[in-house]
Scaffold this motif. Structure first.
Motif: not given
Length: 314
Positions: A159-162, A245-248
């Motif tokens: 979802i966040w990728k989209e 997951i989101y900042l690495n």
């Protein structure tokens, strides 16, 4: 005429109070239970000191390791053999610790505020309004607590990728805008304990539904609101998985404190080409722990007040 007067030679009747044995004095009671109470207090203090030492040992060890040189970090001495206060100056040159702490504080504030407000609004709706299917809907909300985080991890990531927000702060706090099942349950139980007469009187005075929530329910539920805020602040502060997951993939300066410490462990690891300067990792861990200690030191009275209020409601 009394029986003593009717029967010659019979002894006079004794008053009822004279046949009751006198109550032991305070000194006598203390003398009887003194040794037992003294031994009990000694045992209690020994247990308390033992558990305190057990829980404090990791923090004291971390504090001692932060003052040690590279080769003595893991020697298990609680008093450093070589004392290096210069580590507290050098760590700011070795690691962008200030940026990591700022990122963690900002994200934790956003996450805690979002979930506390949104969960309170939903909880007030379940507590105040009566509508068909309310119990079923509330049961479905609680059922989401049974889902492990690993089940929803990939769908949430997609979802966040989209949305194109990967690599930003939004995935770390955006989901909190929709509330949390546990916090909704906690706030609902608090709202159910508020007197209904307050809301009925406010409605008669022309208050809107939002006014009932904002002007009556929220001021009376400050302890539970702060408890939810502190719980989520701590959860967001310690959330390594979401940051990983989101900042690495971003810049090191954009890391949160847990992700930054994990990065420092890899940076100084000899297997990754480092020199084993783990004293900076220990110092960074200590510095990152202090804000949470300060936060809970100021918020502990709200914990006590919230628990006491729930206890009075049975």
């Amino acid at each position: 005429m009394s029986l003593a007067q009717e029967t010659p030679g019979a002894p006079a009747t004794m008053p009822a109070a004279s046949i009751v044995p006198p109550a032991p004095s305070t000194a006598t009671r203390r003398a009887r239970r003194g040794p037992k109470s003294l031994i009990g207090r000694i045992v209690l203090w020994i247990l308390l000191l033992g558990f305190t030492a057990l829980f404090m040992y990791p923090f004291v060890w971390l504090l001692a390791a932060s003052f040690k040189p590279r080769g003595e970090v893991f020697d298990n001495r609680l008093i450093p053999k070589t004392f290096l206060p210069e580590n507290y100056v050098e760590v700011w040159n070795q690691l962008p610790l200030l940026s990591w702490m700022f990122n963690s504080v900002a994200i934790a504030l956003l996450a805690a505020t979002a979930v506390a407000v949104s969960s309170s609004i939903v909880a007030f709706g379940f507590a105040y309004f009566r509508f068909p299917g309310r119990s079923l809907l509330f049961g479905l909300v609680l059922a989401t607590m049974m889902l492990p985080g690993a089940v929803t991890m990939i769908p949430i990531y997609l979802i966040w990728k989209e949305t194109g927000l990967l690599g930003t702060w939004v995935p770390l706090w955006g989901m909190n805008l929709f509330g949390s099942a546990f916090y909704i349950f906690l706030q609902r139980q608090f709202f159910l304990g508020l007197p209904k007469e307050l809301f009925e009187a406010a409605r008669l005075d022309g208050a809107s539904y939002w006014g009932l929530f904002w002007r009556i329910a929220m001021p009376l539920s400050v302890p539970s609101f702060i408890i939810v805020f502190l719980f989520e602040f701590q959860a967001s502060w310690n959330n390594l998985q979401a940051a990983l997951i989101y900042l690495n993939a971003g810049s090191v300066d954009e890391f949160t404190a847990p992700l930054g410490i994990a990065y420092a462990m890899t940076k100084y690891s000899p297997t990754a080409g480092g020199q084993g300067d783990y004293q900076y990792v220990m110092l960074a861990s200590l510095v990152v722990t202090l804000p949470m200690l300060i936060l809970f030191a100021f918020g502990q009275r709200y914990f006590i007040e919230g628990v006491a209020t729930q206890g009075r409601k049975g």
